[in-house]
Design a protein around this motif. Structure first.
Motif, mmCIF file in Angstrom:
data_model
loop_
_atom_site.group_PDB
_atom_site.id
_atom_site.type_symbol
_atom_site.label_atom_id
_atom_site.label_comp_id
_atom_site.label_asym_id
_atom_site.label_seq_id
_atom_site.Cartn_x
_atom_site.Cartn_y
_atom_site.Cartn_z
ATOM 1 N N GLY A 58 -113.627 51.238 18.184
ATOM 2 C CA GLY A 58 -114.225 52.306 17.393
ATOM 3 C C GLY A 58 -115.688 52.042 17.043
ATOM 4 N N SER A 108 -119.761 51.264 17.670
ATOM 5 C CA SER A 108 -120.727 51.802 18.640
ATOM 6 C C SER A 108 -120.977 50.746 19.711
ATOM 7 C CB SER A 108 -122.035 52.156 17.950
ATOM 8 O OG SER A 108 -122.828 50.994 17.802
ATOM 9 N N GLY A 109 -121.614 51.184 20.806
ATOM 10 C CA GLY A 109 -121.798 50.287 21.943
ATOM 11 C C GLY A 109 -122.389 48.943 21.560
ATOM 12 N N GLY A 110 -123.454 48.977 20.761
ATOM 13 C CA GLY A 110 -124.114 47.735 20.382
ATOM 14 C C GLY A 110 -123.208 46.846 19.556
ATOM 15 N N LYS A 131 -115.242 62.056 10.089
ATOM 16 C CA LYS A 131 -116.441 61.252 9.913
ATOM 17 C C LYS A 131 -117.711 62.011 10.276
ATOM 18 C CE LYS A 131 -118.556 57.071 11.478
ATOM 19 N NZ LYS A 131 -118.793 56.339 12.697
ATOM 20 N N ALA A 134 -121.422 62.042 11.492
ATOM 21 C CA ALA A 134 -122.286 61.132 12.239
ATOM 22 C C ALA A 134 -123.750 61.540 12.162
ATOM 23 C CB ALA A 134 -121.844 61.052 13.700
ATOM 24 N N SER A 157 -128.619 50.520 16.264
ATOM 25 C CA SER A 157 -127.351 50.828 16.915
ATOM 26 C C SER A 157 -126.432 51.613 15.984
ATOM 27 C CB SER A 157 -126.709 49.499 17.309
ATOM 28 O OG SER A 157 -125.496 49.689 17.923
ATOM 29 N N GLY A 158 -125.833 52.668 16.503
ATOM 30 C CA GLY A 158 -124.874 53.444 15.718
ATOM 31 C C GLY A 158 -125.495 54.454 14.787
ATOM 32 N N CYS A 159 -126.811 54.683 14.905
ATOM 33 C CA CYS A 159 -127.463 55.570 13.948
ATOM 34 C C CYS A 159 -127.326 57.039 14.338
ATOM 35 C CB CYS A 159 -128.934 55.221 13.826
ATOM 36 S SG CYS A 159 -129.843 55.523 15.348
ATOM 37 N N GLY A 160 -126.827 57.309 15.539
ATOM 38 C CA GLY A 160 -126.593 58.706 15.900
ATOM 39 C C GLY A 160 -127.539 59.237 16.955
ATOM 40 N N LYS A 161 -128.270 58.376 17.630
ATOM 41 C CA LYS A 161 -129.192 58.838 18.663
ATOM 42 C C LYS A 161 -128.438 59.527 19.786
ATOM 43 C CE LYS A 161 -130.501 54.602 19.573
ATOM 44 N NZ LYS A 161 -129.667 53.859 18.616
ATOM 45 N N THR A 204 -125.517 60.702 19.732
ATOM 46 C CA THR A 204 -124.853 61.897 19.221
ATOM 47 C C THR A 204 -125.796 63.088 19.218
ATOM 48 O OG1 THR A 204 -123.419 60.522 17.862
ATOM 49 C CG2 THR A 204 -123.628 62.823 17.237
ATOM 50 N N ILE A 207 -115.774 66.143 23.524
ATOM 51 C CA ILE A 207 -115.082 65.136 22.711
ATOM 52 C C ILE A 207 -114.159 65.839 21.737
ATOM 53 C CG2 ILE A 207 -115.380 63.304 21.005
ATOM 54 C CD1 ILE A 207 -118.060 62.708 22.306
ATOM 55 N N GLN A 238 -125.707 56.331 29.568
ATOM 56 C CA GLN A 238 -125.984 54.922 29.280
ATOM 57 C C GLN A 238 -125.345 54.002 30.321
ATOM 58 O OE1 GLN A 238 -125.015 54.120 25.275
ATOM 59 N NE2 GLN A 238 -125.863 52.059 25.287
ATOM 60 N N GLU A 250 -130.572 55.841 27.060
ATOM 61 C CA GLU A 250 -130.854 54.471 27.470
ATOM 62 C C GLU A 250 -130.743 54.309 28.975
ATOM 63 O OE1 GLU A 250 -128.862 51.592 25.096
ATOM 64 O OE2 GLU A 250 -128.513 53.054 23.510
HETATM 65 N N1 LIG Z 1 -116.237 59.678 19.987
HETATM 66 C C1 LIG Z 1 -116.481 59.208 18.759
HETATM 67 N N2 LIG Z 1 -115.516 59.264 17.822
HETATM 68 C C2 LIG Z 1 -115.730 58.803 16.590
HETATM 69 N N3 LIG Z 1 -116.892 58.260 16.184
HETATM 70 C C3 LIG Z 1 -117.895 58.159 17.064
HETATM 71 C C4 LIG Z 1 -117.737 58.628 18.399
HETATM 72 N N4 LIG Z 1 -118.909 58.411 19.050
HETATM 73 C C5 LIG Z 1 -119.737 57.831 18.166
HETATM 74 N N5 LIG Z 1 -119.142 57.679 16.960
HETATM 75 C C6 LIG Z 1 -119.740 57.128 15.740
HETATM 76 O O1 LIG Z 1 -120.857 57.919 15.418
HETATM 77 C C7 LIG Z 1 -121.929 57.080 15.012
HETATM 78 C C8 LIG Z 1 -123.161 57.360 15.852
HETATM 79 O O2 LIG Z 1 -122.855 56.971 17.195
HETATM 80 P P1 LIG Z 1 -123.877 57.041 18.391
HETATM 81 O O3 LIG Z 1 -123.148 56.685 19.632
HETATM 82 O O4 LIG Z 1 -124.546 58.356 18.347
HETATM 83 O O5 LIG Z 1 -124.909 55.892 18.011
HETATM 84 P P2 LIG Z 1 -126.140 55.367 18.849
HETATM 85 O O6 LIG Z 1 -127.294 55.520 17.967
HETATM 86 O O7 LIG Z 1 -126.202 55.999 20.161
HETATM 87 O O8 LIG Z 1 -125.761 53.833 18.983
HETATM 88 P P3 LIG Z 1 -126.026 52.860 20.212
HETATM 89 O O9 LIG Z 1 -127.450 52.532 20.122
HETATM 90 O O10 LIG Z 1 -125.184 51.688 19.909
HETATM 91 O O11 LIG Z 1 -125.667 53.587 21.439
HETATM 92 C C9 LIG Z 1 -121.459 55.644 15.129
HETATM 93 O O12 LIG Z 1 -121.130 55.182 13.837
HETATM 94 C C10 LIG Z 1 -120.235 55.710 15.967
HETATM 95 O O13 LIG Z 1 -119.286 54.766 15.492
#
Ligand SMILES: Nc1ncnc2c1ncn2[C@@H]1O[C@H](COP(=O)(O)OP(=O)(O)OP(=O)(O)O)[C@@H](O)[C@H]1O
Ligand SMILES: Nc1ncnc2c1ncn2[C@@H]1O[C@H](COP(=O)(O)OP(=O)(O)OP(=O)(O)O)[C@@H](O)[C@H]1O
Ligand SMILES: [Mg+2]
Ligand SMILES: [Mg+2]
Lengths: 494, 321, 272, 438, 272
Positions: C168, C170-172, E37, E39, E59-63, E65, E77, E112, E194
């Motif tokens: 659950g 994020s990728g990083g 949740k 995002a 990481s995980g900030c929502g980029k 998304t 999704i 990615q 990315e």
């Molecule tokens: N399919 C999903 N279901 C539930 N939560 C998700 C899903 N995809 C992403 N999230 C959550 O939404 C938030 C934003 O995710 P997102 O993938 O947009 O981050 P990111 O900025 O691209 O991170 P990274 O740099 O690691 O790729 C994160 O907290 C992640 O855990």
């Protein structure tokens, strides 16, 4: 003209519509097809769909309504004395007239004249055309049949023409809509989606059909045998009633059958699960692709062998083997050479059934284990886990929902299995708990009550339908519960 | 329907097959009849569904059609039915060649296989486990019998001709009636077979019984006479009341355990189905059901001459039931 | 960015040490075939103890392939065949008597794509220690898990949801979890296949710092696409090209004055 | 940290202290592996046991004892009153078996007046000779009066005896084959007029009550029709349903109902499908009894859940990144599914389809209720004609009284298995081309 | 690295242009929920025409998304819900009447993780043009494929094996194949999540150059973890944090003198 001619015409229109729609789209695009919203093929399909679907619908519904109307007018036109007869009687006459109308269409004018002159020759003439009549025809029937057949052919003709018209209309409408921005693909995809949805409802329809085909006979059965006696009775002896009352029906206790069904399936699963699962594990993790490519199909052959063969295998080889083996064993232990395993027993049936189930378990589990992403395996192996640790701690947990699903599927096969049980476990409806004794299953009784020399409308035959519906409901409950479990697992691991 | 369609009893099936085959060879203009096996009940059910090209023309039966079935037939428009009795099926007890000989009487069968037998003037659960206990002249082997399951028409014959007869002969029936049972109920009780594993119902065909005897050399099985004769190299037969079952002894009525076999013709189809008339006439001719015919050779017990004549008469006038 | 200066200080220290260090792993004439296709050509590359060795080179040149030879992960690929000799502390790791489990416990691995198990975060980290029996009590295990997560710079983010599934994140976060998981087994050598390619700069910096820390106790081999990263974290750098080892040298030298023309060209961005 | 750097020995000593329980784990690994091997060996052992018992019983059915003698197609027997010009039926109804019997008698030098010997010959020659000679004469009436060599079947009993399947130690009275017949057989054999030859009739003839003339032609054709119908219906419908459920359907009550339904249908005993087929297809829709079309429809419904379940699993295994890729390029959902997901899922779908088809091919019980357990002599020309199916034929032969049917039963099983294996091989070849691990 | 200087020249040119450019896409109060949740929190971010916009943040900030909102890939999704409004050239892309297929043909995407179809390299690239009817003849298609592969810097490596499966390439090659595939459709906007995280520097440089080239005709939104990369390729940069848009600004300004303290801290590596 018959319906099939119209059908052919409509199909031809459909083909034409495809070709025209496609070429028109290409023409509209004037060389640059990327300007079109959809590929030309989609325009073709759209035109074909629009000309085919409504037309076929009109054809089918029109025919249905039309024939219903014709039937109704025939029934209403029956003479008063016929109408005063009981419904079954009316039905017989109605069907006779229907049959006659089909035959009259095939009769030559001379034959018609002969028949008109002497009604008693009609039966023979119709007979020579392959139309049997339940009894001697009466003059009013001939008239009714003639009216019926002309009505019917009128309906056929008009519905046919109407549907061809609809097809043409659909085609021209579709062609008129061809333009750069027209979303032909979306329309076609909606139709595809509708097709997919309809396909998925076949499952529901099948269930409805099964229940529908079982329910009326079941109701008749329960009219004679109280449901409580059926569901909670512990004695299966359809011909003998408990109290010795000569007029009462026999005892139709479900419990011994139910227990036998579950017991045998359980034994089979207990043997097949470890073997199948380990075979799957070995094949997906250890075996070289060569071995895998040999072993997997070999095991699949086990599933392909007809159950009747397994039955005879049980009857001739395995059953006697268990019996003699147990006698030897007992003899060696106690000096008294009597067998404690019957040739026909829960164990025999369960064992032989398990052979057939092995490939189900292994094939399904193998696919599921293989589907776990490779990265999972690499991750675990990279940490220094052995293959077995990887399997036990990472792959199996990840694959668990799928495997549980596979096992349930297999278990339901076991419950529905018939021929093996007939030959290997016997037909004795015993209520007991030893795996070495014969028991029987619901499916066996369904087959036997239906295919014997029993009177077809006695409760002894009808009980088969009650058994069928019971089995159906049991598996339904089981499946609902199993699915619930699987979902919970899935949530945990996703 | 351009073809005769037959369904019903699996006991009659082999005979119907032989006739169908010979019929097709004799009348190459007609297609060979299709003969289904699904049991008498299922066959009659199809038969009684109505008259029409999609329904069957003939139902084979190893018992007489029941009144309630006839009623269903009639209400569905199948009013005109001709009944044809083709002969008899002898029912024999047979053992493995290596087993000790057996010469049964209804009394022996009753004492060996009934659920309750009279002991000292009381009905008790059958205590006999060895043949010797049933009849001192028998060997000291375990009682183990494979009898037709309840779905088989043979079972009824077995019960009527052996169990009930034995029940009467041993005085058990009397005993039960005296004990306050109604006559009918007592007779029914006579038919109850023991359920302790000594008597095993077989719902499959005779080949299953044969396989079981193969696997259990001291057991006795119930077979059709024809089946026994085809397997006489493996099986030996038991006499009943001292009579050896043969086609002759059954035909003469000396051997007590037999049952009639029938088929029912839907008269409404006679004109409509090509060859139906000819088939029925061919079947009832002496070249088929006569003592020299192939059916007798296969194991059908021909009816006495007079009965066969009567059948042919009924067929030629298409006598209604 | 004060971290970078730290690294520079370290690097100075390093120079004096490399001389006395001997080789942790020695690869001699290593060739790898995928079925018919040859992916590595007689590579001779030695990995020094307590050193970070970076493998660089254009995409498809065989970096991952060589890395996976070092803990025999290539065994898991059907049709992959390795010739030549690789030793870990003098022991031939392709010796048939050698237990690859032991090898992989000693030579851990972090993959390019994050691959957490579909289990809770806690279980992900505890998995390695558990199978190797590194913790006897729950408390010990908790400690290992906490420490490993801390080292991977993930502790603060996940400490409140250790029981949530690792997938659950994020990728990083997932990749850092995988690093924590590898570290938890305390291997002697850690192989990292572009461990930071899915990480943001801050996490990357943390990982780099972690690599730096780990070097004290472990030998590290890292595949990276970022020459900056190679320069920052490694003491030795090996450059691959088309399945050949082009040059292996001190990182400093490599990035300032490489022996091989191709290395120079690559670093200058003239081919790839 | 710096301390650690100054103590390079720490790394190695750490590993030296570590006990990762290798011996135990290696043993566990070995055990695990042995379980796997054992499981597979057991599975294959069962298969071999089954196959050996079937093949050893059945292989003889592929050979048949034939008699070849010069046959005089005598006019006095075929057409004594010379009516064939006006009434061709005489050629059809003539007493051909007598001609064959006479031919055998002549070949062995037996007098026609020897009633006992002639009776014995009657039991040596199969009755099916009637058809053989009739067809010969009907094809060329000019043969009448000539003597031509003809090869025809020996009776089933002689066939069994010749193959050594009859226990000759049993007293003659209890044998179906008497000593006279054995002598005739041996005499013919010595003259080279009787011997085994490959039994093509076994594959081509329809049902017969005479074991020697019974063949699988109708059953094979019936099974073929049935399977084609199953494949044509169950595969597309099953795949379509799976695609909807897996790719499109929102997760709601309705799809839950469908899903539960499908797994439930997979568990419904096949006999119940027979009941369904009887009441829907025959009673309601008025399709003919005993026909492959109804068998195919019923078995298609029965196979559907298997295919759906397998297909859904296969679709699920296709990684979402593939869908993303296609969608991201502007492919519509439908294009994504049909261009990418479905082809990738094909191996899994095929596996499921094979299992489903194999089940359907071996199914007896539902066919029982729709009249396919039947004696059918004529080839079905369309799926609407009466036919049987292979397993049904096996079932019926297994219940035959005559011993000669035993080897035919096993022979038929062998053929059924060959069909299954061919199906499997085809699918394996397809699957191997596409199989991949993600 | 002469490319970089090129970029700098461009950037100077850029400055004058931005003013006259209008917005290609406008995001207003965009919020995204994954089930319960949340995002993204009311993000207002406009994408300028013919501009490269970089999305950065920890990481995980929502980029990702946000990026996936722009071509409605989030629709795929389960349980993902988008509120707010996003327009492409004035058209609301969440309009129920809008054909998302058309949208995605106009707004392409590179992911990615490399995700080539398990088909031949040629087919991978040709797929998009085929479904959109961009080529009528085989020759035209060949041309599109070749051009796209060249733009992705892959042509020389694969030109002799166009019929081999795309999945047989190394990770970096795969990703470049994916870029070629996206470019082949000639979309108006290209979203890149990315895209270089799996590429080596040379390929990265090539892709950056490609991005640069493409900008003339296309609008590009790129998520990147590398601030250097953001600085190199983009004219505008948006910084996300915990699902919020922190700041959006000219890239130059962003990296030299950001308005928001958090941006400054992030760029300085003080949090993450
Ligand atoms: N399919 C999903 N279901 C539930 N939560 C998700 C899903 N995809 C992403 N999230 C959550 O939404 C938030 C934003 O995710 P997102 O993938 O947009 O981050 P990111 O900025 O691209 O991170 P990274 O740099 O690691 O790729 C994160 O907290 C992640 O855990
Ligand atoms: N499983 C495999 N089967 C066949 N060929 C492979 C396999 N894995 C890699 N290769 C090939 O081997 C060569 C080296 O691949 P490798 O993955 O080691 O490259 P890499 O340097 O790690 O590239 P990247 O930087 O893109 O990850 C490549 O040409 C690749 O196509
Ligand atoms: Mg790599
Ligand atoms: Mg992201």
């Amino acid at each position: 003209m018959g319906t099939s001619v119209f059908l052919l015409i409509i199909v031809l229109i459909g083909v034409a519509a495809y070709v025209l729609g496609r070429s028109r789209a290409i023409a509209v695009a004037a060389g640059d097809e990327s300007k079109l919203h959809s590929r030309p093929g989609y325009f073709g399909s759209y035109s074909a769909i629009l000309s085919l679907l409504p037309a076929l619908l009109v054809l089918v519904i029109g025919m249905a309504i039309g024939s219903e109307l014709v039937d109704r007018s025939l029934r209403n036109a029956l003479p008063a004395d016929v109408l005063s007869k009981p419904v079954e009687e009316q039905n017989v006459i109605f069907h006779m007239i229907q049959g006659m109308s089909g035959g009259i269409e095939k009769m030559t004018t001379e034959e018609k004249a002969t028949a008109k002159a002497d009604i008693s020759t009609l039966k023979a003439i119709l007979g020579s055309k392959g139309v049997p009549l339940a009894r001697e025809p009466e003059p009013f029937m001939v008239d009714a049949a003639e009216i019926y057949s002309s009505n019917a052919s009128n309906v056929r003709l008009s519905v046919g023409i109407l549907s061809v018209a609809v097809a043409l209309l659909g085609m021209f409408f579709a062609l008129s809509r061809v333009s750069l921005t027209f979303r032909a693909r979306n329309r076609v995809e909606h139709v595809v989606l509708a097709g997919l949805i309809i396909s998925s409802t076949i499952a529901i329809l099948t269930t409805v059909g099964i229940i529908g085909s079982l329910i009326s006979e079941t109701v008749r059965f329960f009219a004679v045998v109280p449901p409580l006696d059926f569901f909670f009775g512990t004695v299966w002896d359809p011909r003998f009633s408990a109290a010795g009352d000569a007029n009462a029906h026999g005892q139709f206790g479900l419990i011994p059958l139910l227990l036998g069904t579950v017991y045998i399936a359980l034994v089979a699963m207990l043997i097949a699960t470890p073997i199948g699962l380990f075979a799957a594990i070995y094949m997906s993790e250890y075996a070289s692709s060569r071995i895998r490519s040999i072993v997997k199909p070999l095991l699949e052959v086990l599933a392909g062998i007809p159950t009747i063969v397994y039955g005879f295998f049980a009857l001739i080889t395995i059953g006697p083997f268990f019996r003699d083996f147990s006698a030897q064993l007992w003899g060696a232990l106690t000096g008294n050479y009597t067998n404690f395993i019957e040739a026909q027993s829960v164990l025999t049936a369960g064992f032989v059934m398990s052979i057939r189930l092995i490939p189900f378990v292994s094939s399904l589990s193998d696919d599921i284990i293989t589907a776990v992403p490779r990265a999972m395996r690499d991750g675990s192996l990279g940490l220094g886990a052995t293959r077995s640790e990887t399997m036990k701690r990472v792959l199996l947990p990840a694959a668990l929902p799928g495997i549980v699903g596979a096992l349930l599927l297999t278990a339901s096969r076991a419950i529905g299995e018939t021929m093996i049980v007939v030959l290997a476990a016997g037909v004795a409806a015993n209520l007991q708990f030893s795996p070495f004794q014969p028991m029987t299953t619901i499916t066996v009784k369904i087959v036997n009550q239906l295919t014997g020399d029993l009177e077809f409308n006695s409760p002894q035959t009808l009980v088969a339908f009650a058994l069928g519906i019971t089995l159906f409901v049991i598996t339904l409950i089981l499946n609902v519960y199993a699915l619930y479990i699987v979902r919970k697992y899935r949530e945990q691991y996703e | 329907a351009d073809q005769i369609h037959i369904a019903g009893s699996s006991t009659v099936l082999p005979y119907a097959k032989i006739v169908a085959e010979n019929f097709a060879e004799t009348y190459p203009d007609f297609k060979a009849p299709v003969v289904e096996s699904g049991g008498t009940g299922a066959g009659l059910k199809e038969f009684c569904k109505g008259a029409g090209p999609e329904t069957i023309d003939i139902a084979n039966a190893s018992r007489k059609i029941k009144d309630s079935e006839l009623e269903t037939c009639k209400s569905n428009g199948v009013t005109d039915i001709t009944e044809v009795k083709i002969g008899y099926d002898g029912i024999v007890f047979a053992l493995d060649k290596s087993a000790p000989d057996l010469a049964l009487t209804p009394t022996d069968v009753y004492l060996a296989l009934a659920a309750e037998v009279p002991v000292d003037g009381k009905m008790v659960a059958n205590p006999n486990t060895k043949w010797k206990a049933v009849n001192a002249s028998f060997s000291d082997t375990d009682i183990q019998a494979f009898i037709p399951g309840e779905k088989h028409g043979t079972r009824e014959v077995f019960e009527e001709k052996l169990l009930v007869a034995g029940c009467k002969a041993t005085g058990a029936l009397e005993l039960m009636v005296k004990g306050g049972m109604e006559e009918k109920a007592a007779e029914k009780a006579c038919k109850a077979v023991r359920k302790d594993g000594k008597a095993v119902d077989i719902d499959g065909d005779y080949s299953e019984t044969l396989a079981r005897i193969d696997a259990n050399k001291t057991a006795v099985g119930v077979f059709g006479l024809s089946f026994y004769e085809n397997n006489a190299d493996k099986l030996k037969v038991s006499t009943v009341n001292g009579v050896v079952p043969t086609v002759e002894s059954v035909a003469k009525g000396e051997y007590p355990v037999s049952r009639p076999l029938f088929f029912y013709v839907k008269k409404a189809h006679l004109e409509a189905v090509p060859g139906l008339k000819e088939y029925v006439e061919f079947f009832t001719g002496d070249q088929m059901i006569g003592p020299e015919g192939p059916l007798a050779e296969y194991g059908l017990i021909p009816a006495p001459d007079a009965e066969r004549e009567a059948v042919r008469a009924a067929v030629s006038s298409w006598k209604n039931m | 960015m004060n971290m970078v200066t730290d690294i520079e200080v370290e690097k100075a220290l390093e120079k004096t040490m490399t001389a006395v260090q001997d080789y942790k792993m020695i690869g001699k004439d290593v060739s790898v075939y995928y079925g018919e296709k040859r992916a590595l050509f007689d590579v001779n590359l030695n990995i020094r103890k307590n050193t970070v060795t970076a493998l660089i080179g254009p995409s498809g040149c065989g970096k991952s392939t060589f890395l996976r030879c070092l803990n025999r992960m290539n065994d898991t690929i059907d049709g992959c065949r390795v010739t030549g000799k690789i030793t870990l502390d003098t022991a031939d790791i392709y010796d048939p008597n050698l237990d690859v489990v032991e090898l992989r416990a000693r030579v851990g691995m972090v993959f390019q794509k994050p691959n957490p198990f579909p289990k809770s975060i806690y279980e992900n980290v505890a998995y390695g220690p558990k199978i190797h029996g590194l913790a006897r009590t729950k408390a010990q295990m908790d400690e290992i898990v906490e420490k490993s997560l801390q080292r991977a710079g993930l502790w603060n983010e996940v400490k409140d949801r250790l029981n949530e599934p690792g997938t659950g994140l994020s990728g990083g976060q997932q990749q850092r979890l995988c690093i924590a998981r590898a570290v938890a087994v305390s291997p002697e050598v850690i192989l990292m296949d572009e461990p930071c390619s899915a990480l943001d700069p801050i996490a990357t910096a943390k990982v780099e710092e972690l690599i730096h820390e780990l070097r004290a106790n472990f030998t590290i081999v890292i595949v990276t696409h970022s020459m900056q990263q190679a320069a920052r974290v490694s003491q030795r750098t090996a450059m691959f090209h088309l399945g050949n080892l082009v040059e292996e040298n001190d990182t400093d030298k490599m990035f300032t004055n490489p022996d091989d023309q191709r290395t120079q060209d690559y670093i200058m961005g003239r081919f790839g | 940290m710096t301390d650690a750097v100054l103590n390079p020995a720490l790394g190695t000593s750490l590993s030296g202290r570590r006990d990762i329980g290798l011996a135990k784990r290696r043993a566990a690994e070995r055990r695990f592996r042995i379980y796997g091997v054992t499981a597979i060996v057991l599975g294959i052992l069962f298969l071999i046991m089954l196959l050996v018992s079937i093949v050893s019983k059945g292989y003889t059915s592929f050979f048949q004892t034939m008699i070849t003698v010069p046959v005089e197609l005598s006019e006095t027997v075929i057409d004594p009153s010379n009516k064939r010009a006006t009434d061709p039926t005489v050629l059809v109804t003539a007493n051909y078996p007598v001609i064959a019997r006479n031919a055998v008698a002549q070949a062995l030098g037996i007098e026609k007046t020897d009633k006992a010997a002639m009776k014995a010959i009657k039991d040596v020659v199969s009755d099916s000779v009637r058809v053989k000679l009739r067809d010969l004469v009907a094809a060329d009436p000019a043969l009448i009066g000539k003597t031509v060599p003809v090869t025809f079947l020996a009776s089933a009993n002689i066939d069994s005896a010749y193959k050594g399947q009859i226990d000759l130690t049993v007293p003659e009275a209890d044998r179906k084959v008497k000593d006279v017949q054995l002598k005739i057989m041996n005499d013919l054999h010595q003259k080279g007029m009787l011997g085994l030859s490959f039994n093509t009739d076994f594959f081509t003839l329809g049902a017969s009550s005479r074991p020697e003339a019974a063949g699988l032609g109708v059953a094979i054709l019936g099974s073929l029709y049935t399977m084609l119908i199953v494949l044509a219906l169950a595969l597309p419908i099953g795949v379509a349903a799976s695609i909807y459920l897996e790719e499109y359907a929102p997760k709601n009550r309705w799809t839950d109902v469908i899903e539960v339904n499908i797994s439930n249908l997979a568990a419904v005993p096949s006999i119940v499908y027979g009941l369904l087929g009887l009441s829907i297809f025959i009673n309601f829709m008025g399709l003919p009894r005993s026909a492959s079309i109804v068998g195919g429809l019923v078995l298609a419904l029965m196979t559907l859940p298997t295919i759906i379940i397998a297909t859904r699993a296969a679709l699920k295994a296709v990684p979402p990144s593939i869908r993303d890729a296609a969608l991201g390029l502007g492919a519509s959902k439908t294009q994504t599914v049909f261009h990418h997901v479905l082809p990738l899922a094909m191996p899994g779908i095929l596996t499921g389809t094979i299992i489903g088809l194999a089940n359907a091919l071996g199914e007896t019980a539902p066919l029982l209720l729709i009249g396919m357990v039947a004696f059918v002599v004529d080839y079905p020309t369309t799926p609407f004609d009466p036919a049987t199916a292979l397993p049904v034929q096996i079932y019926m032969w297994a219940n035959e009284a005559e011993r000669a049917f035993v080897e035919r039963t096993s022979g038929a099983i062998i053929i059924l298995l060959v069909f299954l294996i061919i199906m499997n091989l085809g699918a394996i070849m397809l699957r191997r081309r596409f199989e991949r691990r993600w």
